[in-house]
Design an enzyme around this catalytic site. Structure first.
Site, PDB file in Angstrom:
ATOM      1  N   ASP A 103       0.778  -1.234   0.000  1.00  9.64           N
ATOM      2  CA  ASP A 103       0.000   0.000   0.000  1.00  9.64           C
ATOM      3  C   ASP A 103       0.813   1.291   0.000  1.00  9.64           C
ATOM      4  OD1 ASP A 103      -2.019  -1.809   0.177  1.00  9.64           O
ATOM      5  OD2 ASP A 103      -2.906  -1.022   2.007  1.00  9.64           O
ATOM      6  N   GLU A 425      -4.694   2.262  10.269  1.00  8.34           N
ATOM      7  CA  GLU A 425      -5.904   1.758   9.625  1.00  8.34           C
ATOM      8  C   GLU A 425      -6.717   0.923  10.609  1.00  8.34           C
ATOM      9  OE1 GLU A 425      -4.417   1.304   4.992  1.00  8.34           O
ATOM     10  OE2 GLU A 425      -4.781  -0.479   6.203  1.00  8.34           O
ATOM     11  N   SER A 451      -8.764   0.788   5.992  1.00  7.77           N
ATOM     12  CA  SER A 451      -8.189  -0.019   4.920  1.00  7.77           C
ATOM     13  C   SER A 451      -9.003   0.157   3.652  1.00  7.77           C
ATOM     14  CB  SER A 451      -8.190  -1.488   5.346  1.00  7.77           C
ATOM     15  OG  SER A 451      -8.003  -2.330   4.239  1.00  7.77           O
TER      16      SER A 451
END
Length: 548
Positions: A103, A425, A451
């Protein structure tokens, strides 16, 4: 020194291409990146350059989820960008190929490219395949939601264990339109990655070919004098936002696009996301809110079919320059892009929703803005009573205890960029809410993040955060909170006199002490409303030091 790493006499007259890969064996997202780096180096050499590889870190958000390690995730974005910049400055690379799979490493590579402004091509490591459980596709999202289902008595531990064993079948980033796949699509829409490069799976042979062509493309960009800031224009960022809205992408896209734009010297605000989201339809039926995964989008034609549909509808800037040296529109013409299949990607005149997948809310609880994913969300107006938690852990305990009731508004504070620190997150708690069958009758509000796999009425990035005196820090149990997605409102329904009284009793929490990276991050990071940038300065962006 260069002879010692293999340079021969003729190599000193060639351009030097740095190939940066966030490769490691810690997470499936990054397992194949060394292989792609080798292919990219060969591509640069075949194009007449010399190529020098180097590595940088990448943490696994999935493995870091649910414990203190998640605080390292967002700060890793800035560490990665800084490390790539450091190498490029020190070694005086002429061009770069940057390769990432998880990510935060994706936006970090794009931030570094914009900051350095030397010819750069971005390569994505690729999505994973979905797992298979009793004939149906599953992803890591199903595992997290299964925790809530077990807590609610809707699933047995044995079934959850079966799903957990098959949910991540091999290398690649999480399979839905979660954060990594969202940013990969952004990179293609920005023009910083080769056309069609976002969707092929990590293990697909096309990945090596993409990397090889990207190495050559970096050399061609250098020859043509094309630099990232010529590609990363205001119009290019509008294209990226448009594609995120059409795909129903991750809320993290907001943070990352704003951070990349800042490094490119482009002014971008939360209002830009809302303005574009109101006019762009949601076209792709992708998880977490939909039915399909990234490999399904790949089989349907990839990000180019979404780009072409949007371009034909007059919703994209087709004249934007890309790393091919051609414009976005010219790339799509050369590809011969098919029409939307009607299932994975809907046509413009038959969208899943008339508006895009993300919305920006403002109001007395979020004066500087908050972000909500509306793709797959059925509830558009919600009023409920606050259940306040100082951090994620007590909120998770509340959900797992079975105490959750329709109408609850879980308020999780102290998890912002500075207060967390690191803006962690909260997939675990949002997935547990959804798995407990309360995904549509309970809301969650936080100054932290979510997320890309989060679903339900989950509102994040609330700004100002509680650690700097934001109104979220004044909420008390039982307060009524109004969420109105259509009106873009997030309001705390408490009299102003009472809020004034509470503010007089409020004290700023102490920042994390010490000299560790999280302590430094807490001291330097800015608001989520500007991308949670470290050392954010509205007026300037770094320049690559000149040679004497």
């Amino acid at each position: 020194m260069l002879r010692a790493v293999g340079f021969e006499d003729g190599d000193f007259d060639k351009c030097q291409v740095g190939v940066a890969a966030a490769a490691n064996d810690v997470t499936p997202c990054n397992m194949g990146l060394s292989r792609l780096a080798s292919a990219a180096r060969r591509g640069a050499v075949d194009a007449g350059a010399v190529a020098l590889g180097f590595s940088t870190i990448a943490v696994s958000d999935g493995i870091a989820m649910g414990h203190a390690g998640m605080r390292a995730s967002l700060p890793s974005r800035d560490l990665i960008a800084d490390s790539v910049e450091c190498m490029a400055v020190a070694e005086r690379f002429d061009a770069l190929v940057t390769i990432a799979g998880c990510d935060k490493s994706l936006p970090a590579m794009l931030m570094a490219a914009a900051r350095l402004d030397i010819p750069t091509v971005f390569v994505y490591g690729g999505t994973s395949m979905p797992g298979s459980y009793r004939g149906r596709p599953v992803t890591v999202q199903d595992v997290f939601e299964g925790v809530g289902a077990v807590s609610a008595g809707r699933m047995s531990v044995e079934v959850l264990e079966e799903i957990e064993r098959v949910a991540c079948p091999g290398e690649g980033s999480c399979a839905g339109m979660y954060t990594a796949n969202t940013v990969a699509a952004e990179a293609e829409a920005l023009g910083m990655a080769l056309p069609g490069s976002a969707t092929p799976p990590a293990g697909d042979p096309r990945r090596a070919d993409i990397a090889h062509r990207s190495g050559a493309a970096a050399v061609h960009l250098l020859d043509a004098g094309i630099r990232p800031r010529q590609i990363l224009t205001r119009d290019a960022f509008e294209n990226a936002i448009t594609v995120v809205m059409a795909l129903g992408g991750s809320t993290n896209a907001v943070l990352h696009l704003m951070a990349i734009a800042h490094e490119a010297g482009v002014a971008l605000s939360l209002d830009d996301f809302d303005r574009i989201g109101r006019r762009v339809p949601h076209l792709a039926d992708l998880r977490p809110g939909g039915r399909y995964v990234m490999t399904d989008l790949d089989r349907a034609g990839g990000v180019p079919i979404v780009l072409k549909a949007l371009l034909d509808a007059g919703l994209l800037h087709g004249e934007c320059l890309t790393v091919t040296g051609a414009t976005l529109a010219e790339n799509l013409t050369a590809l011969g892009v098919p029409s939307p299949d009607g299932s994975v990607v809907r046509p413009i005149d038959r969208p899943l929703h008339e508006e895009g997948g993300l919305a920006i809310l403002r109001g007395s609880l979020a004066p500087d803005g908050a972000v909500v994913k509306v793709a797959g969300l059925n509830v558009r107006r919600f009023t409920g009573a606050a259940r306040v938690f100082e951090g994620e852990d007590p909120a998770m305990a509340y959900v797992r205890s079975g105490a959750l009731r329709p109408g609850d508004v879980l308020v999780i504070r102290g998890e912002g960029p500075r207060g967390g620190p690191g803006m962690p997150e909260m997939l675990a708690v949002t997935a547990a809410v959804n798995g407990s069958n309360h995904g549509q009758d309970v809301a969650l509000i936080t100054d932290g993040r979510f997320s890309g796999a989060t679903t339900g009425l989950s509102i994040g990035h609330v700004a100002p955060e509680s650690a700097v005196g934001g109104p979220i820090g004044l909420v008390a149990d039982g307060d009524r909170i109004l969420i109105d997605v259509e009106e873009r409102r997030l309001d705390l329904l408490v009299a102003s006199a009472e809020l004034t009284r509470r503010r007089g009793l409020w004290h700023a929490p102490p920042l994390l002490g010490g000299n560790g990276f999280l302590a430094k991050y807490a001291r330097l990071v800015g608001s989520a409303s500007y991308g949670a940038l470290v050392g954010h300065d509205h007026t300037a962006h770094p320049q690559l030091p000149a040679d004497p």
